[in-house]
Design an enzyme around this catalytic site. Structure first.
Site, PDB file in Angstrom:
ATOM      1  N   GLU A   1       6.589  33.425  61.555  1.00  0.00           N
ATOM      2  CA  GLU A   1       5.675  32.285  61.399  1.00  0.00           C
ATOM      3  C   GLU A   1       4.535  32.565  61.991  1.00  0.00           C
ATOM      4  O   GLU A   1       3.403  32.505  61.616  1.00  0.00           O
ATOM      5  CB  GLU A   1       6.327  31.071  61.586  1.00  0.00           C
ATOM      6  CG  GLU A   1       7.726  30.650  60.808  1.00  0.00           C
ATOM      7  CD  GLU A   1       8.906  31.315  61.536  1.00  0.00           C
ATOM      8  OE1 GLU A   1       8.926  32.451  62.017  1.00  0.00           O
ATOM      9  OE2 GLU A   1       9.888  30.430  61.256  1.00  0.00           O
TER      10      GLU A   1
ATOM     11  N   CYS B   1      12.279  28.344  64.240  1.00  0.00           N
ATOM     12  CA  CYS B   1      12.507  28.331  65.601  1.00  0.00           C
ATOM     13  C   CYS B   1      11.843  27.020  66.343  1.00  0.00           C
ATOM     14  O   CYS B   1      10.764  26.772  65.820  1.00  0.00           O
ATOM     15  CB  CYS B   1      12.760  29.467  66.434  1.00  0.00           C
ATOM     16  SG  CYS B   1      10.947  30.100  66.740  1.00  0.00           S
TER      17      CYS B   1
ATOM     18  N   CYS C   1       7.927  35.961  66.143  1.00  0.00           N
ATOM     19  CA  CYS C   1       8.395  35.659  64.891  1.00  0.00           C
ATOM     20  C   CYS C   1       7.327  35.773  63.790  1.00  0.00           C
ATOM     21  O   CYS C   1       6.381  35.795  63.772  1.00  0.00           O
ATOM     22  CB  CYS C   1       8.814  34.240  65.132  1.00  0.00           C
ATOM     23  SG  CYS C   1      10.131  33.669  66.281  1.00  0.00           S
TER      24      CYS C   1
ATOM     25  N   ASN D   1       8.596  39.300  61.379  1.00  0.00           N
ATOM     26  CA  ASN D   1       9.036  39.299  62.980  1.00  0.00           C
ATOM     27  C   ASN D   1       8.805  40.803  63.331  1.00  0.00           C
ATOM     28  O   ASN D   1       9.336  41.794  62.777  1.00  0.00           O
ATOM     29  CB  ASN D   1      10.415  38.773  63.060  1.00  0.00           C
ATOM     30  CG  ASN D   1      11.618  39.373  62.376  1.00  0.00           C
ATOM     31  OD1 ASN D   1      11.305  40.213  61.160  1.00  0.00           O
ATOM     32  ND2 ASN D   1      12.741  39.510  62.811  1.00  0.00           N
TER      33      ASN D   1
ATOM     34  N   GLU E   1      10.146  42.699  66.750  1.00  0.00           N
ATOM     35  CA  GLU E   1      10.922  42.856  67.730  1.00  0.00           C
ATOM     36  C   GLU E   1      10.530  43.755  68.773  1.00  0.00           C
ATOM     37  O   GLU E   1       9.729  44.744  68.609  1.00  0.00           O
ATOM     38  CB  GLU E   1      12.548  42.806  67.487  1.00  0.00           C
ATOM     39  CG  GLU E   1      12.671  42.023  66.526  1.00  0.00           C
ATOM     40  CD  GLU E   1      14.351  42.047  66.111  1.00  0.00           C
ATOM     41  OE1 GLU E   1      15.026  42.842  66.469  1.00  0.00           O
ATOM     42  OE2 GLU E   1      14.708  40.743  65.686  1.00  0.00           O
TER      43      GLU E   1
ATOM     44  N   CYS F   1       8.091  28.013  66.974  1.00  0.00           N
ATOM     45  CA  CYS F   1       7.324  28.136  65.745  1.00  0.00           C
ATOM     46  C   CYS F   1       7.029  26.734  65.036  1.00  0.00           C
ATOM     47  O   CYS F   1       5.801  26.530  64.697  1.00  0.00           O
ATOM     48  CB  CYS F   1       7.988  28.920  64.603  1.00  0.00           C
ATOM     49  SG  CYS F   1       8.031  30.825  64.981  1.00  0.00           S
TER      50      CYS F   1
HETATM   51  N1  THU Z   1      12.717  34.751  64.004  1.00  0.00           N
HETATM   52  C1  THU Z   1      11.837  34.521  63.353  1.00  0.00           C
HETATM   53  O1  THU Z   1      10.795  35.568  63.093  1.00  0.00           O
HETATM   54  N2  THU Z   1      11.409  33.145  62.904  1.00  0.00           N
HETATM   55  C2  THU Z   1      12.189  32.199  63.215  1.00  0.00           C
HETATM   56  O2  THU Z   1      11.633  31.135  63.384  1.00  0.00           O
HETATM   57  C3  THU Z   1      13.130  32.506  64.108  1.00  0.00           C
HETATM   58  C4  THU Z   1      13.640  33.686  64.330  1.00  0.00           C
HETATM   59  C5  THU Z   1      13.009  36.277  64.397  1.00  0.00           C
HETATM   60  C6  THU Z   1      13.088  36.534  65.797  1.00  0.00           C
HETATM   61  C7  THU Z   1      14.019  37.592  66.053  1.00  0.00           C
HETATM   62  O3  THU Z   1      13.358  38.864  65.459  1.00  0.00           O
HETATM   63  C8  THU Z   1      15.112  37.578  64.830  1.00  0.00           C
HETATM   64  O4  THU Z   1      14.546  36.424  64.053  1.00  0.00           O
HETATM   65  C9  THU Z   1      16.152  36.998  65.338  1.00  0.00           C
HETATM   66  O5  THU Z   1      16.062  35.851  66.154  1.00  0.00           O
END
Ligand code: THU
Length: 160
Positions: free
Chosen positions: A75, A112, A73, A62, A64, A115
């Site tokens: 994935e 999520c 994300c 991930n 940010e 994804c």
């Molecule tokens: N996140 C992911 O990388 N994948 C997911 O399927 C859910 C959330 C990350 C996004 C963000 O950087 C952190 O997790 C908190 O939400």
């Protein structure tokens, strides 16, 4: 009126050692990918790894942003990585694992909704399911046969 029941089959493994060897390797790679996460806001590192049919593994983490909605994300980073480097290759499986600074996540990571949608489209595009392997920072591992198992009644290109 009729009722429809949708069920999801999940294989639950107590530990990584129980997994087939190629999934063990994939999960290990997803764990390593967490080190490349850029997560200064959530302190929640997600690592993903994609296994191609030719045996190649590609990672994602991930990424940010101070403008929170720009976060990408793990994935999607991994699937994008595969699509760019091996555009012709079929994705067999994706493993996802997480690590929080605040607490120990002992339940399988849950991709999520966005994804799930992207994994589902990748399956449609390659006309083959993608196995999903999920673990938290530790604990049980879930294995599902496809992304669609995580997104029943999803939206897809067939509607357009
Ligand atoms: N996140 C992911 O990388 N994948 C997911 O399927 C859910 C959330 C990350 C996004 C963000 O950087 C952190 O997790 C908190 O939400």
């Amino acid at each position: 009126m009729k009722e429809i029941t949708i069920s999801t089959k999940i294989k639950v493994y107590e530990s990584a050692e129980e997994l087939p060897a190629e999934y063990q390797r994939l999960l290990e790679s997803a764990r390593a990918a967490r080190n490349h996460a850029y997560a200064p806001y959530s302190n929640f590192r997600v690592g993903a790894a994609v296994l191609l049919e030719n045996g190649t593994i590609l990672q994602g983490a991930n990424l940010e942003n101070a403008a929170y909605s720009m976060c990408i994300c793990a994935e999607r980073t991994a699937l994008g990585n595969a699509a760019m480097h091996y555009p012709q290759s079929v994705v067999k499986a994706i493993a996802v694992t997480v690590k929080s600074k605040r607490k120990t996540i002992a339940q399988p990571a849950s991709p999520c909704g966005a994804c799930r949608q992207v994994i589902s489209e990748a399956e449609d595009r390659q006309k083959k399911d993608i196995a999903i392997i999920l673990q938290g920072a530790e604990g049980e591992i879930y294995v599902l046969d496809s992304g669609k198992a995580l997104l029943p009644i999803g939206f897809h290109g067939g509607f357009l």
